[in-house]
Motif scaffolding. Structure first.
Motif, short mmCIF file in Angstrom:
data_model
loop_
_atom_site.label_atom_id
_atom_site.label_comp_id
_atom_site.label_asym_id
_atom_site.label_seq_id
_atom_site.Cartn_x
_atom_site.Cartn_y
_atom_site.Cartn_z
N THR A 1 5.23 -6.38 -8.56
CA THR A 1 4.59 -5.65 -7.46
C THR A 1 5.58 -4.91 -6.56
N VAL A 2 6.85 -4.99 -6.85
CA VAL A 2 7.86 -4.34 -6.01
C VAL A 2 7.99 -2.87 -6.41
N GLY A 3 8.03 -2.00 -5.40
CA GLY A 3 8.33 -0.60 -5.65
C GLY A 3 7.21 0.24 -6.22
N ILE A 4 5.97 -0.22 -6.09
CA ILE A 4 4.86 0.58 -6.61
C ILE A 4 3.90 1.02 -5.50
N GLY A 5 4.36 0.95 -4.26
CA GLY A 5 3.60 1.52 -3.15
C GLY A 5 2.44 0.71 -2.63
N LEU A 6 2.43 -0.59 -2.88
CA LEU A 6 1.30 -1.40 -2.45
C LEU A 6 1.21 -1.55 -0.94
N ARG A 7 2.30 -1.94 -0.31
CA ARG A 7 2.28 -2.14 1.15
C ARG A 7 1.96 -0.84 1.87
N ALA A 8 2.53 0.26 1.40
CA ALA A 8 2.28 1.55 2.04
C ALA A 8 0.81 1.94 1.96
#
Length: 481
Positions: free
Chosen positions: A291-298
């Motif tokens: 899940t890192v670096g795929i824009g989830l939090r943004a």
């Protein structure tokens, strides 16, 4: 009069594992416009490097075991000498051929799944994807490096099913040759002389069992008091005793600090300062979500401290247009659960009838020999539940089952759990060969809230292993009279 054009509901699925595959297929079947983005191949890690090849390897080990132990049933599987002892090996293993078959079969399964999706109308895009807000995905079919151009795909509903990967320790980095994660085992061309398995959870236990059965010397390093600490204690005891019976060395309460290469193999250093030398080491210490670096939090998606996506019982995230399925979520990490999440997400998004996923109804299995299958409540969850109604349980050993005797089965059991007042079946554990097949009647009983008496009144074939289920139910009924 000009008829108004009604646009199809647009669905983008990021990741083609079990959850993503089912989401894409369900969306197409319900008339949506579906795009599936997958980096490695449809089926994801579950098909290409995890479930399909590993369970196929375990099946190969089972075939070897059946030949090796056939003497107990009066079958002679070797050429005897004058003294009656074998003058040539009972079985011979070609690991290169085994692994070639496993990987070819996994690739073929992936192609079959892609064909199914395409026939249903799903557009399959091979590449890397990341979120561009809650209603769009950027896709690159190149390497994804700096300066890479991305195509932007807008969507009404997005399903994130990016899976997980093996967890790696800085002190025990896999090199693909001697220090391995479970994805790298299929590169081996010869059987390890001495395989050290670090981690006694499901993955570690399954591979340790398979390789020992295939003929490798195996040492299982467990930081816990017993193997399979998350399973029913009685079941775990049966498996650990079986491991020791077949010659596996089980090191309990032993934490591995580091794994390094030597001239001839590997050296595992334990927390107490002792060391173990072997030819190869398998690191089976869990997984981490991709899940890192795929824009989830943004995009507003909430993640746990471990990086897993928070979802509810219909697989929806904190963002109404975004759902998630599979090992990247904070749900139960099983392929069957991922598939159910994928279907549920699409049905919910499109307004179809949905039953929220109840994890207490999920059947799970450990593919050791014998297998451990379970569903519903168990001793641990019942002990942790405060203020609940009283429960009862009954265990029947398999060694009194006539079919088990015919098959030479000496270990295993069926254990049932029920509420004391209503006698509703709320859970069960089965330890037996092919327990994964035997658990289904109990899964039905838990799902549909059958009583012990209803299970007891069902006809089971005589003789059969499934007869142990009705026998246990009848014994539980008699014990409550």
């Amino acid at each position: 009069m000009v008829q108004a054009y009604e646009r199809k509901h647009r669905i983008v699925v990021l990741g083609g594992g079990p959850g993503g595959y089912e989401a894409a297929l369900a969306g197409a079947q319900l008339g949506a416009e579906v795009t599936l983005i997958e980096r490695s191949g449809v089926g994801g890690a579950a098909v290409l490097t995890d479930v399909v090849p590993s369970k196929s390897l375990i099946a190969t080990a089972g075939a070897a075991r059946a030949v090796r132990e056939s003497g107990n049933l009066g079958v002679q599987a070797f050429l005897p000498g004058a003294d009656g002892k074998p003058i040539r090996p009972e079985i011979a293993l070609n690991l290169a051929a085994v692994n070639k078959r496993l990987t070819a079969m996994a690739a073929a399964q992936s192609i079959d799944m892609q064909t199914t999706l395409e026939d249903a109308g799903v557009r399959v895009v091979h590449g890397d994807g990341r979120l561009d807000g809650p209603n769009a995905v950027l896709v690159s079919t190149a390497s994804g490096g700096e300066g890479t151009d991305f195509d932007r795909i807008e969507t009404d509903t997005l399903v994130v099913a990016v899976g997980a990967r093996p967890r790696e320790l800085d002190s025990a980095k896999p090199d693909g040759e001697r220090i391995l994660n479970w994805k790298q085992l299929y590169n081996l061309t010869t059987l390890p002389e001495h395989l050290i398995v670090v981690g006694s959870g499901v993955t570690g236990a399954e591979f340790a069992n398979a390789y020992r059965t295939l003929g490798a010397e195996v040492t299982l390093v467990s930081s816990r008091e017993r193997v399979l600490p998350g399973e029913d204690p009685d079941a775990a005891t049966v498996i650990e005793n079986e491991f020791k019976r077949i010659g596996m060395k089980v090191m309990s309460k032993s934490r591995a600090e580091s794994v390094t290469r030597t001239d001839s193999g590997v050296l595992v250093r334990l927390a107490d300062g002792s060391t173990i030398e072997g030819s190869h080491c398998l690191m089976a210490v869990g997984s981490i979500p991709n899940t890192v670096g795929i824009g989830l939090r943004a995009a507003g998606v909430e993640l746990t401290d471990s990086g897993h996506i928070r979802v509810n019982k219909v697989a929806r995230t904190a963002v109404p247009s975004i759902y998630a399925a599979g090992d990247c979520t904070d749900f139960y990490p099983l392929a069957s659960v991922a598939s159910m999440q994928g279907r549920t997400a699409i049905m919910h998004a499109l307004g179809d009838f949905v039953r929220p996923i109840d994890l207490r109804n999920v059947a799970a299995n450990v593919f050791t020999h014998p297998e451990i299958a379970n569903v519903g409540w168990n001793e641990r969850t019942l002990a942790d539940a405060t203020g609940m109604a009283r429960s009862v349980q009954y265990t029947i050993p398999l060694n009194i089952n006539p079919r088990a005797k015919m098959m030479g089965i000496k270990d295993g059991f069926v254990k049932l759990f029920a509420w004391e007042a209503s006698r509703t079946v709320i859970g069960g554990v089965i330890v037996a060969p092919r327990a994964s097949e035997l658990i289904f009647p109990l899964a039905l009983a838990v799902e549909h809230r059958l009583t012990v008496d209803q299970v007891a009144s069902a006809f089971a074939v005589y003789p059969s292993l499934s007869g142990a289920i009705t026998d246990a139910a009848r014994a539980m009924h008699a014990s409550q009279l």
